[in-house]
Write an enzyme that holds these catalytic residues in place. Structure first.
Site, mmCIF file in Angstrom:
data_model
loop_
_atom_site.group_PDB
_atom_site.id
_atom_site.type_symbol
_atom_site.label_atom_id
_atom_site.label_comp_id
_atom_site.label_asym_id
_atom_site.label_seq_id
_atom_site.Cartn_x
_atom_site.Cartn_y
_atom_site.Cartn_z
ATOM 1 N N SER A 1 49.358 47.520 56.622
ATOM 2 C CA SER A 1 49.312 48.878 57.172
ATOM 3 C C SER A 1 48.386 49.831 56.418
ATOM 4 C CB SER A 1 50.731 49.472 57.222
ATOM 5 O OG SER A 1 51.310 49.498 55.936
ATOM 6 N N ARG A 2 48.051 49.487 55.188
ATOM 7 C CA ARG A 2 47.144 50.354 54.411
ATOM 8 C C ARG A 2 46.589 49.567 53.216
ATOM 9 N NH1 ARG A 2 52.403 52.149 53.274
ATOM 10 N NH2 ARG A 2 52.975 51.768 51.101
ATOM 11 N N ASN B 1 50.173 39.665 50.820
ATOM 12 C CA ASN B 1 49.623 40.805 50.066
ATOM 13 C C ASN B 1 50.639 41.910 49.826
ATOM 14 O OD1 ASN B 1 47.482 43.047 49.451
ATOM 15 N ND2 ASN B 1 48.489 43.728 51.334
ATOM 16 N N LYS C 1 54.886 39.414 39.351
ATOM 17 C CA LYS C 1 53.534 38.872 39.553
ATOM 18 C C LYS C 1 53.321 37.594 38.730
ATOM 19 C CE LYS C 1 51.869 41.933 42.504
ATOM 20 N NZ LYS C 1 51.552 41.569 43.889
ATOM 21 N N TYR D 1 57.527 44.626 37.340
ATOM 22 C CA TYR D 1 56.307 44.345 38.096
ATOM 23 C C TYR D 1 55.620 43.092 37.550
ATOM 24 C CZ TYR D 1 51.865 45.111 40.518
ATOM 25 O OH TYR D 1 50.743 44.953 41.314
#
Ligand code: NAP
Length: 232
Positions: free
Chosen positions: A12-13, A83, A152, A148
């Site tokens: 979406s962005r 993503n 990842k 985070y």
């Protein structure tokens, strides 16, 4: 020849939108997944070969249903670009459990669920590419980044394992691990030196368009910071 088909999560962005656009420029069909319906509908209006699917990437049943629908309408999925991601930064003793869970679920479990959704038909066809958007934070750590970075680093492990597991099925697995990108991700202020979403999209395209015999494993990319000595 049939147009190749990609699923891009977090379309979406930001980076996901740039990847979708890059693939559409190459005459791919793109199914974009995100929760922001309005953004997806605007993209459908702008790009005829784009279709938006409103979904939370943590929803396993929805992932399976979307993959089935895409395959029914457009044919087999050639590439999954996992993503979608979220970031919350705080010292470990202040990071809330909700934020920890959200990062682990969206950034790590999401790619796992979507891989499971696309793999059966890719394995049957012996054709397909899984591409994960990780981060430099998946190769190093920083104060405030416990959740985070863990998500990842976990994603790097998932990708590395998968790359070995799918070898007999002739599938390709790539990780793109960028440094700071100008997207406003996690409400962070945009750094004076940072990558553009289009830079990341270009790296993805490089991996996706490589000759079939070539596998880009991990692409680590950083902005060039004038005068910087070392550092992550
Ligand atoms: P962004 O502009 O905030 O975009 C994040 C995307 O993920 C949005 O499309 C969002 O869509 C989607 N998303 C988030 N949670 C979701 C959920 N539960 N279900 C479905 N979609 C969800 O961030 P970005 O910078 O483009 O980040 C894209 C990827 O790059 C992330 O994996 C991030 O970790 C990675 N990355 C970013 C940077 C950076 O500096 N920006 C650096 C390295 C790596 P909705 O909100 O519409 O659902």
């Amino acid at each position: 020849m049939a147009q190749p088909v990609a699923i891009v999560t977090g379309a979406s962005r930001g980076v996901g939108r740039a990847i979708a656009r890059r693939l559409l420029m190459e005459d791919w069909r793109v199914a974009g997944v995100a929760r922001s319906e309005e953004a997806l509908r605007d993209m459908e209006k702008e790009w005829p070969s784009f279709r938006g699917f409103v979904a939370d990437v943590r929803d396993r049943a929805r992932a399976k249903a979307i993959v089935e629908e895409v395959e029914k309408t457009w044919g087999p999925v050639d590439a999954l670009i996992a993503n979608a991601g979220v970031g919350h930064y705080a010292p470990t003793w202040e990071l809330s459990e909700d934020h920890w869970d959200e990062m682990l679920e969206v950034n790590l479990k999401g790619p796992f669920l979507w891989s499971q959704a696309v793999l059966p038909s890719m394995m049957a066809r012996k054709k397909g590419h899984l591409l994960f958007i990780s981060s430099v934070a998946g190769t190093t750590t920083f104060p405030g980044g416990a959740g985070y970075c863990a998500s990842k680093w976990g994603l790097m492990a998932l990708a590395d394992t998968l790359r070995q597991e799918v070898k007999p099925y002739e599938l390709r697995v790539t990780v793109v691990a960028p440094g700071s990108i100008q997207t406003g991700f996690a409400g962070s202020p945009i750094k004076p030196y940072s990558l553009l979403p289009e830079d990341v999209a270009e790296a993805c395209w490089h991996a996706l368009s490589a000759p079939e015999r070539v596998i880009y494993g991990t692409i680590i990319m950083r902005p060039k910071v004038p005068g910087e000595l070392g550092g992550a």
